[in-house]
Motif scaffolding. Structure first.
Motif, PDB file in Angstrom:
ATOM      1  N   SER A  17      59.870  33.892  74.647  1.00 53.51           N
ATOM      2  CA  SER A  17      61.260  33.633  75.019  1.00 53.51           C
ATOM      3  C   SER A  17      61.381  32.339  75.797  1.00 53.51           C
ATOM      4  CB  SER A  17      61.807  34.796  75.848  1.00 53.51           C
ATOM      5  OG  SER A  17      61.149  34.914  77.079  1.00 53.51           O
ATOM      6  N   VAL A  18      60.306  31.899  76.491  1.00 56.56           N
ATOM      7  CA  VAL A  18      60.334  30.631  77.201  1.00 56.56           C
ATOM      8  C   VAL A  18      60.580  29.487  76.229  1.00 56.56           C
ATOM      9  CG1 VAL A  18      58.852  28.976  78.392  1.00 56.56           C
ATOM     10  CG2 VAL A  18      58.962  31.321  79.185  1.00 56.56           C
ATOM     11  N   ALA A  19      60.045  29.622  75.028  1.00 57.38           N
ATOM     12  CA  ALA A  19      60.212  28.567  74.031  1.00 57.38           C
ATOM     13  C   ALA A  19      61.482  28.729  73.231  1.00 57.38           C
ATOM     14  CB  ALA A  19      59.005  28.537  73.102  1.00 57.38           C
ATOM     15  N   GLY A  34      50.207  32.749  81.529  1.00 56.83           N
ATOM     16  CA  GLY A  34      50.469  31.656  82.449  1.00 56.83           C
ATOM     17  C   GLY A  34      49.244  31.269  83.258  1.00 56.83           C
ATOM     18  N   GLY A  35      48.480  32.257  83.710  1.00 57.34           N
ATOM     19  CA  GLY A  35      47.268  31.968  84.471  1.00 57.34           C
ATOM     20  C   GLY A  35      46.237  31.214  83.649  1.00 57.34           C
ATOM     21  N   ILE A  36      46.035  31.630  82.410  1.00 56.89           N
ATOM     22  CA  ILE A  36      45.087  30.950  81.522  1.00 56.89           C
ATOM     23  C   ILE A  36      45.533  29.510  81.273  1.00 56.89           C
ATOM     24  CG2 ILE A  36      44.154  30.900  79.164  1.00 56.89           C
ATOM     25  CD1 ILE A  36      44.307  33.996  79.225  1.00 56.89           C
ATOM     26  N   ALA A  37      46.824  29.330  80.979  1.00 56.50           N
ATOM     27  CA  ALA A  37      47.359  27.995  80.716  1.00 56.50           C
ATOM     28  C   ALA A  37      47.210  27.087  81.931  1.00 56.50           C
ATOM     29  CB  ALA A  37      48.828  28.095  80.309  1.00 56.50           C
ATOM     30  N   GLY A  38      47.499  27.617  83.125  1.00 54.32           N
ATOM     31  CA  GLY A  38      47.406  26.816  84.341  1.00 54.32           C
ATOM     32  C   GLY A  38      45.992  26.370  84.646  1.00 54.32           C
ATOM     33  N   PHE A 229      54.998  20.047  72.994  1.00 54.00           N
ATOM     34  CA  PHE A 229      54.438  19.136  73.999  1.00 54.00           C
ATOM     35  C   PHE A 229      55.458  18.063  74.392  1.00 54.00           C
ATOM     36  CE2 PHE A 229      52.256  15.211  75.176  1.00 54.00           C
ATOM     37  CZ  PHE A 229      51.459  15.648  76.227  1.00 54.00           C
ATOM     38  N   LEU A 230      56.126  17.472  73.407  1.00 56.03           N
ATOM     39  CA  LEU A 230      57.099  16.416  73.690  1.00 56.03           C
ATOM     40  C   LEU A 230      58.281  16.941  74.501  1.00 56.03           C
ATOM     41  CD1 LEU A 230      57.157  14.496  70.276  1.00 56.03           C
ATOM     42  CD2 LEU A 230      56.064  13.786  72.425  1.00 56.03           C
ATOM     43  N   PHE A 231      58.774  18.124  74.148  1.00 55.89           N
ATOM     44  CA  PHE A 231      59.902  18.697  74.881  1.00 55.89           C
ATOM     45  C   PHE A 231      59.487  19.066  76.304  1.00 55.89           C
ATOM     46  CE2 PHE A 231      61.653  20.370  70.580  1.00 55.89           C
ATOM     47  CZ  PHE A 231      62.072  19.088  70.259  1.00 55.89           C
ATOM     48  N   GLY A 232      58.282  19.607  76.453  1.00 59.17           N
ATOM     49  CA  GLY A 232      57.782  19.928  77.789  1.00 59.17           C
ATOM     50  C   GLY A 232      57.582  18.680  78.628  1.00 59.17           C
ATOM     51  N   VAL A 298      51.143  22.749  79.596  1.00 61.60           N
ATOM     52  CA  VAL A 298      51.337  24.133  80.023  1.00 61.60           C
ATOM     53  C   VAL A 298      52.217  24.899  79.047  1.00 61.60           C
ATOM     54  CG1 VAL A 298      52.480  25.572  81.750  1.00 61.60           C
ATOM     55  CG2 VAL A 298      50.842  23.865  82.468  1.00 61.60           C
ATOM     56  N   PHE A 299      53.294  24.282  78.584  1.00 59.71           N
ATOM     57  CA  PHE A 299      54.157  24.970  77.625  1.00 59.71           C
ATOM     58  C   PHE A 299      53.428  25.209  76.301  1.00 59.71           C
ATOM     59  CE2 PHE A 299      58.005  23.724  80.162  1.00 59.71           C
ATOM     60  CZ  PHE A 299      58.510  25.012  80.296  1.00 59.71           C
ATOM     61  N   VAL A 300      52.624  24.231  75.860  1.00 60.46           N
ATOM     62  CA  VAL A 300      51.848  24.423  74.629  1.00 60.46           C
ATOM     63  C   VAL A 300      50.822  25.535  74.826  1.00 60.46           C
ATOM     64  CG1 VAL A 300      50.123  23.382  73.108  1.00 60.46           C
ATOM     65  CG2 VAL A 300      52.166  22.085  73.731  1.00 60.46           C
ATOM     66  N   LEU A 301      50.043  25.448  75.922  1.00 66.28           N
ATOM     67  CA  LEU A 301      48.991  26.435  76.167  1.00 66.28           C
ATOM     68  C   LEU A 301      49.578  27.826  76.386  1.00 66.28           C
ATOM     69  CD1 LEU A 301      46.792  24.252  78.538  1.00 66.28           C
ATOM     70  CD2 LEU A 301      46.125  25.057  76.261  1.00 66.28           C
ATOM     71  N   TYR A 302      50.674  27.889  77.120  1.00 59.93           N
ATOM     72  CA  TYR A 302      51.304  29.191  77.374  1.00 59.93           C
ATOM     73  C   TYR A 302      51.772  29.827  76.065  1.00 59.93           C
ATOM     74  CZ  TYR A 302      54.721  32.651  78.861  1.00 59.93           C
ATOM     75  OH  TYR A 302      55.439  33.813  79.017  1.00 59.93           O
TER      76      TYR A 302
END
Length: 317
Positions: A17-19, A34-38, A229-232, A298-302
């Motif tokens: 839903s974040v995306a 989120g923890g993994i992405a961070g 990635f670009l939007f983030g 972060v947005f890509v990884l999340y």
């Protein structure tokens, strides 16, 4: 008759839903993803954070150590080799994992609680959820992590015969807490909450808006890695332009010699009086570089981690 095999490409189709997609992410899954992405993101982008912090705590005139970002990198590498740009990484690594976990967990929780059943958020709703996420991550993760990080980096600036006080993350934290109590790791809480709250409010509004623009009327339209990635990155750049002065004030209040400032307002007025308005944008170059990479990654990884968790745990709804 056998059902036809789908030819749809197996990209992430905005499952999170974040995306901007329809699917809601359970808070527990959002916290884990989120923890993994961070954790992955900070290992990639930390050198720019190191340089930004060095420039922001560099004082005016006689005590100034660096002429700019490039000079900071040169001096650091000359004195400590390339690994010097990763000094204090352990502090941020310990903090980035819970920071991103709280951010995405709080965002999804706020969205599910405030706007149940809603598939897409408008700008005000995205801002509300983002502001909630930013304030909570500031309180439970960012402020203590940032205070310890700034103390560590400032401690490494000591020149012979002075020696660094902190041997490692746990030793440094124990020294600060023994000397100042737990309040010692919560210095600059107000500007940190303002920074993180405005950060996430701006980022989620811009990011969700761009995702929805890209998808048009089709909320299930595939959103690939590059546009995510670009939007983030665009969302991150907007947040830097909006609140770098708050970031400078926060950093200075978290320095070792924090007794020189009575409050965030006193820090701001003293900085303006002694160094001029441009001082509020010290370190904006490396901060911009880091945040664009940070938020985009972060947005890509999340989103990809959520997709992987959906595949591994299909019943986790």
């Amino acid at each position: 008759m056998a059902s036809p095999v789908s030819t749809q490409p197996r990209h992430f189709a905005a499952a999170s839903s974040v995306a901007g997609g329809k699917a809601k992410v359970p808070p527990g899954k959002a916290i884990l993803a989120g923890g993994i992405a961070g954790g992955i993101e900070i290992m990639i982008t930390y050198p720019t954070e190191y340089v930004k912090t060095q420039l922001q705590i560099d004082q005016n005139e006689g005590t100034r150590l660096y002429k700019g970002s490039i000079d900071c990198v040169k001096q650091t590498v000359n004195e400590h080799r390339f690994k010097g740009l990763y000094r204090g990484l352990d502090v941020l690594l310990y903090g980035s994992i819970p920071k991103s976990a709280v951010r995405f967990g709080a965002y999804e929780s706020a969205k599910n609680f405030l706007y149940p059943g809603q598939t897409r958020l408008n700008k005000l709703q995205s801002m509300t959820c983002g502001l909630t996420a930013g304030m909570l991550e500031a309180t439970f993760a960012v402020c203590p992590m940032e205070t310890i990080k700034v103390r560590f980096i400032d401690d490494r600036r000591r020149k012979p015969p002075d020696k660094p006080r902190f041997r490692n993350f746990f030793h440094g934290t124990s020294v600060i807490v023994r000397a100042e109590g737990f309040r010692g790791v919560y210095k600059g809480l107000l500007p940190t909450m303002l920074k993180q709250g405005s950060n996430q409010a701006v980022r989620f509004v811009i990011f969700n808006g761009l995702i929805q623009w890209y998808q048009g009327e089709d909320a299930n339209k595939v959103v690939g890695v590059l546009p995510t990635f670009l939007f983030g990155g665009t969302a991150g750049a907007c947040s830097v332009l909006a609140n770098t002065p708050v970031d400078v004030i926060k950093t200075r209040m978290q320095m070792n010699d924090t007794g020189q400032y009575r409050s965030a307002w006193h820090c701001a007025t003293s900085t303006l009086r002694n160094e001029g308005p441009l001082a509020f944008y010290k370190g904006i170059g490396p901060r911009m570089a880091r945040v664009v990479m940070d938020v985009g990654l972060v947005f890509v990884l999340y989103s990809r981690t959520v997709m992987a968790l959906d595949w591994m745990f299909p019943k986790w709804k």
